[in-house]
Design a protein around this motif. Sequence first.
Motif, PDB file in Angstrom:
ATOM      1  N   VAL A 294      69.820 -65.770  24.369  1.00 10.04           N
ATOM      2  CA  VAL A 294      70.965 -66.124  23.534  1.00 10.04           C
ATOM      3  C   VAL A 294      72.252 -65.558  24.149  1.00 10.04           C
ATOM      4  O   VAL A 294      73.284 -66.217  24.214  1.00 10.04           O
ATOM      5  CB  VAL A 294      70.761 -65.584  22.103  1.00 10.04           C
ATOM      6  CG1 VAL A 294      72.029 -65.711  21.287  1.00 10.04           C
ATOM      7  CG2 VAL A 294      69.614 -66.318  21.422  1.00 10.04           C
ATOM      8  N   GLN A 295      72.151 -64.337  24.649  1.00 11.83           N
ATOM      9  CA  GLN A 295      73.318 -63.687  25.257  1.00 11.83           C
ATOM     10  C   GLN A 295      73.807 -64.441  26.499  1.00 11.83           C
ATOM     11  O   GLN A 295      74.996 -64.691  26.660  1.00 11.83           O
ATOM     12  CB  GLN A 295      72.931 -62.256  25.637  1.00 11.83           C
ATOM     13  CG  GLN A 295      74.108 -61.336  25.853  1.00 11.83           C
ATOM     14  CD  GLN A 295      73.642 -59.944  26.275  1.00 11.83           C
ATOM     15  OE1 GLN A 295      72.544 -59.522  25.906  1.00 11.83           O
ATOM     16  NE2 GLN A 295      74.446 -59.235  27.025  1.00 11.83           N
TER      17      GLN A 295
ATOM     18  N   SER B  36      66.836 -62.348  22.535  1.00 14.66           N
ATOM     19  CA  SER B  36      68.206 -61.831  22.506  1.00 14.66           C
ATOM     20  C   SER B  36      68.898 -62.050  23.848  1.00 14.66           C
ATOM     21  O   SER B  36      70.061 -62.454  23.907  1.00 14.66           O
ATOM     22  CB  SER B  36      68.168 -60.340  22.163  1.00 14.66           C
ATOM     23  OG  SER B  36      69.424 -59.752  22.349  1.00 14.66           O
ATOM     24  N   GLN B  37      68.163 -61.814  24.940  1.00 16.01           N
ATOM     25  CA  GLN B  37      68.748 -61.958  26.266  1.00 16.01           C
ATOM     26  C   GLN B  37      69.129 -63.410  26.554  1.00 16.01           C
ATOM     27  O   GLN B  37      70.191 -63.690  27.128  1.00 16.01           O
ATOM     28  CB  GLN B  37      67.762 -61.478  27.345  1.00 16.01           C
ATOM     29  CG  GLN B  37      67.645 -59.969  27.451  1.00 16.01           C
ATOM     30  CD  GLN B  37      66.621 -59.371  26.505  1.00 16.01           C
ATOM     31  OE1 GLN B  37      66.282 -59.950  25.475  1.00 16.01           O
ATOM     32  NE2 GLN B  37      66.115 -58.205  26.844  1.00 16.01           N
TER      33      GLN B  37
END
Lengths: 402, 289
Positions: free
Chosen positions: A219-220, A216-217
């Motif tokens: 991708v962020q 997630s990080q």
Amino acid sequence: MLNRRSLLASGAALLAAPSIVKAQTVVGVTSEEIKIGSIMPYSGPASAYGAIGRLQQAFFKGVNEAGGISGRRINFLSLDDGYQPPKTVEQTRRLVEQDRVAFLFNTLGTPGNTAIQRYVNQRKVPHLFLATGADKWADPQNFPWTIGYQPSYRTEAQIFTKYMLENDRNAKLGILYQNDDFGKDYIAGVRDVLGARFDAVVKTVSYEVTDATIDSQVVQLHGSGVDCLLTAATPKFAAQTIRKVHDIGWRPKMHFLTDVSISVGSVMNPAGPEKGVGILTAAYLKEPTDPTWQADPGMQEWRAWMVKHMPDADQTDGNFVYSYGVSKCLMQVLTQCNGDFSRENVMKQATSLNNVAIPTLINGITVGTSASNFHPIRKMQLAKWDGKTWERFGGLIEGANV
Amino acid sequence: MNGFLHQVIAGIATGGIYASVALALVMIYQATHHVNFAQGEMATFSTYIALTLVNAGWPFWLAFLATVAISFCLGVMIERVLMRPVANASVLTHVGVFIGLVLVVSNLTGWVFDYTVKPFPTPFHDGPLLGGLISGHELGSTAVTLVVLGLVFLFFRYTRLGLAMRAAAYNPASARLVGVRVGWMLALGWGLAAAIGAIAGIMVAPVVFLEPNMMLGILLYAFAGALLGGIDNPGGAVIGGFAVGVIENLGGTYIVGTELKLTLALVIIIGVLLVRPAGLFGRVVLSRV
């Protein structure tokens, strides 16, 4: 017969005893020996670092065989804390109060040293050349008895940022960091160099050690439009990051990787060696497997020492290179002490090292300290992952002056 | 919008990890009415066994089956040797044994297989799909989780053994009176939970890399997922696992930032449990006294 008089007398003798010891001589030093304490994770999750302590035991044994220092032999007490801070505290108290060592040397691990820093400073015990990359050991105002050794994470981040700006003034940097002292040192280092521009240039995203993945990080960060990446993560998460960055098709202009996570065996190969091609890191030690150091006099000295004193040890283990260097650095301090091994003088000499050359540091990098500079090593050289090994390039870069 | 979609897909991929471990928790809970804290560590140990077999040259699926069988036996053994003597002791005693088991298994794993991070092979196509948001392995392992889910559901719903196990957990005294061998049902439950844990470990390891603390955080999230969906409902637990994965990604990216994403996921779970104590899909058990 036990009566009031004898009780009083023995009580008085007990009370007087410590002051007799104190008045006798300098703590931990007699006319024959000097006692040095150290704490290493010989067991537990970080036991691979035990190699550092094993070399030091052989090193000081070698020093004693060659006649010791200023007519004294070194009594080196290296205890095991299993990388558990409560154990570190217990062992430190033992070394300081029971064994009464002159000083502590190269105690390993950020959590353990954090746990004992206040105690040893209250006791005014020199706490020399800690084996951790945290930046907080350079705080002479609050902790004048503690000094680190290797370039701190913060220095490393300063070097990365300097290099990034040299190559692209308009770069936007994403930082993926572990949400603790280790990760935050990198943010501090980048901020040192960027100053007021930090908020405009940098996007930071954190992860917790309990997170399952950092997908997630990554991708962020990718979605936030940054074009350079600094990964301040421990090995497992660094390997995940390298793979994820590659798999989502992100090709950062520059991808900096903390030197905590540059192990070929436990980061680069698990991530997929081809996925990390082009990643940058910084080095200050000579890598024992790097063929360019084959004929280097410093490394030849180290190899000869290894063959003589630790013939069965694995010469590809970089821990031995590190440990030999930091032990040489301590010998320089002891030589400068010139026979006066009082705690005050040991600390004074440890903080007056003037460009000391250490055979296992990359040529041109020296150890320098002063009453205000508690960062002994401040220069590093960048290296690039070529799919098989880390290839050094460019000149030495020095950390920022803050 | 694109970023939102990416976060959802990444969340489902991570949620698949939680879901597979949540299933193992459901299994042990159904069989014993306890939650085994050492489930994660046991699964990690099993995964190392699988890696050892694969490195010894075994074909992947053969190593997989062998590991599941070995783990089943280990699970049964742990129940027979460690849990049996304290079967009638209080819940706190059991908790003590579970915590001890966590320490013993975790240190044993490190001692036997060392602490370095190791890659783990995958039997599925290992390339990135959908622009790298999901890998072939993540799709494959989700499929495996769903198959296991199906098997667990069928086992408890349609087999006599499954019924007997549920009975032994719900009401040991009555179960014993109708001829269920309660002790062996518990051992069987431990074995099956260990086997499902092994499957979860093998499916998780290629994604997060194998090291002794691999399951440390995952177990926490899986537990949250299982509670959210209902710990007595395998389907609910799997949906709960996926939900936790998506919630933490979206919350972390858009609402509270990455520092608080675990907190947010747990707050939502507490909120749900306040309204529906048995979980979203859990059955409310009424007992007549």
